[in-house]
Design an enzyme around this catalytic site. Structure first.
Site, PDB file in Angstrom:
ATOM      1  N   THR A 169       0.830  -1.201   0.000  1.00 54.65           N
ATOM      2  CA  THR A 169       0.000   0.000   0.000  1.00 54.65           C
ATOM      3  C   THR A 169       0.872   1.262   0.000  1.00 54.65           C
ATOM      4  OG1 THR A 169      -1.210   1.392   1.592  1.00 54.65           O
ATOM      5  CG2 THR A 169      -0.444  -0.704   2.406  1.00 54.65           C
ATOM      6  N   SER A 186      -0.479   2.831  10.914  1.00 56.68           N
ATOM      7  CA  SER A 186      -1.381   1.969  11.708  1.00 56.68           C
ATOM      8  C   SER A 186      -0.724   0.597  11.805  1.00 56.68           C
ATOM      9  CB  SER A 186      -2.750   1.825  11.043  1.00 56.68           C
ATOM     10  OG  SER A 186      -2.632   0.984   9.903  1.00 56.68           O
ATOM     11  N   TYR A 214      -2.025  -2.080  10.834  1.00 57.28           N
ATOM     12  CA  TYR A 214      -2.248  -2.701   9.513  1.00 57.28           C
ATOM     13  C   TYR A 214      -1.138  -2.284   8.535  1.00 57.28           C
ATOM     14  CZ  TYR A 214      -3.648  -2.363   4.645  1.00 57.28           C
ATOM     15  OH  TYR A 214      -3.631  -2.380   3.280  1.00 57.28           O
ATOM     16  N   HIS A 215      -0.912  -0.964   8.424  1.00 56.70           N
ATOM     17  CA  HIS A 215       0.107  -0.510   7.468  1.00 56.70           C
ATOM     18  C   HIS A 215       1.482  -1.059   7.840  1.00 56.70           C
ATOM     19  CE1 HIS A 215      -3.078   2.547   6.549  1.00 56.70           C
ATOM     20  NE2 HIS A 215      -2.657   2.294   5.320  1.00 56.70           N
ATOM     21  N   LYS A 269       2.138  -4.428   6.396  1.00 56.69           N
ATOM     22  CA  LYS A 269       2.550  -4.419   4.982  1.00 56.69           C
ATOM     23  C   LYS A 269       4.048  -4.112   4.853  1.00 56.69           C
ATOM     24  CE  LYS A 269      -0.848  -4.609   2.397  1.00 56.69           C
ATOM     25  NZ  LYS A 269      -1.653  -5.802   2.011  1.00 56.69           N
TER      26      LYS A 269
END
Ligand code: NAD
Length: 382
Positions: free
Chosen positions: A144, A179, A181-182, A185
Site C-alpha cells: 500500500t 497503523s 495494519y500498514h 505491509k
C-alpha cells in the site's frame, strides 16, 4: 498462465480473478472467507448483496464457459497451502489475502495481533511455499502507498538513491506507516525483499493507493457477479464512504481539516495493473516495487466532489469536519512517483462525476441495506 488469486473473494480479488479468467488465464481463487465473517463481527455488510463464492464461480462458468477453481482455506495453514501449490503449480500468485482495514487493526490488542499474524505469517508461508513447490512462480503482492507515510520529500517507487559521507547507494525508500495494519505491509515488504535475495524468488510489490469504485467489465455481466461495496467506518474507503453517506442524506464526514492528501485509483485500474505486472514478471531474485495509483486528492476535495454530484441529483448534504480519530499529519507535502505501470501500458480511468454517479445510483437502489449507525467512525488511534 496458471495463476492463484489469494483473497479472490474480496473487493479487489474477485474482480481481478474474473478479469484474469476473461483474459484466458487459468485461475484458482484461494480464500478463507474471513472478510465475510468480519462483516458479522462488525454487524456490517456490503451495500450490494454478494453471492456465495460457489454461486459466483458457477455463474461465471455459465456465462463464459470458463472455470475458476476454488480453494477454501487459510494461508496461515501451511499444510493446506502446500497442497494447493503442489496441485495447482501456479506460474503467478497474486496475493490480496490480508486483513486490510487500518481502523480494524487499531480496535484493540487482539485485533492488532490478529492483523499482524494473519498478514505477516500468511505472507511468510507464501514465500516458503513458492520456494518449496513452485520456485519459478512470480509473486505479485499487494502493498500500500500507506507504507511510505507522508514524508516531506517526493515518494519514489520503492527505492531511493542516498548519498552519505561521500558514498552513494540505492536503498529501500524509508517507510513511516500510520497503523498496525500498514506496519504489517511494511513487515511483509521486508520479508519478501529478503526472500528474493536469499532464494532467488521473483516478486512485485504493488504499493496500491486507496481503491474506489465498484464494478468492472466482468462483474457487470450479471448481478450474481457483483462486487462488494463497503461503506462502514471500518472498511469503507474514503470516496465510497462519502457517496454512501450522501445516498442516505447523511452529512459527509471528513476527519479533521480534510487537508490529508492520499493516492487513489479506480477498481477498474486495479485489475489492469495486476494483469500488467503478471504479463511483465520480475526477474529471478528481483524485488520490484510499483506505486499503483493514478491520481491524488485531499480528503476535502473528495467530499466536495461527492457533494457536487449529490446536489445534481437533488440530494443536499453538508460536509462536516469530525475530530480526527487517526493520528496523522493533516497538512503535509505529498508528491509520489507512479511511472512504472504507465510505462508498461496502463491508461488510467480518472475520477469523473460519472464514476461517482454510478456508485451513488447503485447505493440508491439498496437504501434498506445501508445501516445508518455504521457510517461514522468508532475506532480511535489514541
Ligand atoms: P478484502 O478484505 O475485501 O479482501 C481480502 C480477502 O482476503 C478476503 O476475501 C478475505 O477473506 C481474504 N483473506 C484474508 N486473510 C486471509 C488468509 N489468511 N487466508 C486466506 N484468505 C484470506 O480486501 P481488499 O480491499 O480486496 O484488499 C485486498 C488487498 O489489497 C489487501 O492486501 C489490501 O491490503 C490491499 N490494498 C487494498 C486497498 C483498498 O483500498 N481496498 C488499498 C491498498 C491496498
Amino acid at each position: 498462465m496458471r495463476v492463484i488469486v489469494a483473497g479472490g473473494d474480496g473487493f479487489c480479488g474477485w474482480p481481478t480473478a474474473l478479469h484474469l479468467s476473461n483474459q484466458g488465464h487459468e485461475v484458482a481463487i484461494l480464500d478463507n472467507l474471513s472478510r465475510r465473517k468480519i462483516d458479522d463481527e462488525l454487524n456490517s455488510n456490503s451495500v450490494l448483496p454478494i453471492a456465495s463464492i460457489e454461486d459466483r464461480v458457477d455463474k461465471w462458468k455459465e456465462i463464459t464457459n470458463k472455470e475458476i477453481h476454488i480453494y477454501k482455506g487459510d494461508l496461515n495453514h501451511y499444510d493446506f497451502l502446500s497442497m494447493v501449490m503442489k496441485q495447482f503449480q501456479p506460474e503467478a500468485l497474486v496475493h490480496f489475502a490480508e486483513q486490510r482495514s487500518a481502523p480494524y487493526s487499531m480496535i484493540d490488542r487482539e485485533h492488532a495481533v490478529y492483523t499482524q499474524s494473519n498478514n505477516v505469517i500468511g505472507t511468510l508461508n507464501v514465500l516458503y511455499a513458492i520456494k518449496e513447490f513452485a520456485p519459478e512462480c512470480h509473486l505479485i503482492k499487494l502493498g500500500t502507498m500507506g507504507e511510505y507515510g507522508t514524508p516531506n520529500i517526493d515518494i519514489e517507487e520503492g527505492y531511493i538513491e542516498v548519498e552519505h559521507n561521500g558514498r552513494k547507494d540505492i536503498m529501500p525508500y524509508p517507510k513511516q506507516p500510520g497503523s498496525f495494519y500498514h506496519l504489517s505491509k511494511v513487515h511483509d515488504s521486508h520479508n519478501i525483499m529478503f526472500a528474493c535475495k536469499a532464494w532467488g524468488i521473483k516478486a512485485t510489490d504493488l504499493n496500491q493507493g486507496v481503491v474506489y469504485g465498484l464494478q468492472t467489465e466482468e462483474t457487470l455481466k450479471d448481478p450474481v457477479l457483483s462486487n462488494r461495496l463497503d461503506y462502514d467506518g471500518v472498511y469503507g474507503t474514503a470516496l465510497n464512504r462519502f457517496i454512501i453517506q450522501a445516498a442516505i442524506n447523511h452529512d459527509i464526514t471528513v476527519y479533521g481539516s480534510g487537508k490529508q492528501t492520499r493516492a487513489f485509483l479506480n477498481i477498474k485500474d486495479t485489475v489492469r495493473c495486476v494483469e500488467i505486472a503478471m504479463n511483465n514478471p520480475a526477474d529471478t531474485g528481483e524485488f520490484r516495487v510499483f506505486n499503483q495509483f493514478t491520481e491524488y486528492f485531499t480528503v476535502q476535495e473528495l467530499a466536495e466532489k461527492v457533494q457536487k454530484v449529490a446536489n445534481s441529483k437533488e440530494i443536499n448534504v453538508d460536509i462536516k469536519h469530525l475530530d480526527n480519530p487517526r493520528v496523522e499529519a493533516e497538512a503535509h507535502y505529498y508528491h509520489a512517483v507512479n511511472t512504472k505501470l504507465k510505462t508498461l501500458g496502463l491508461e488510467p480511468y480518472l475520477l469523473t462525476d460519472e464514476v461517482i454517479v454510478e456508485i451513488l445510483e447503485s447505493a440508491l437502489a439498496y437504501p434498506n441495506r445501508i445501516k445508518k449507525e455504521n457510517v461514522l467512525p468508532t475506532i480511535s488511534w489514541r
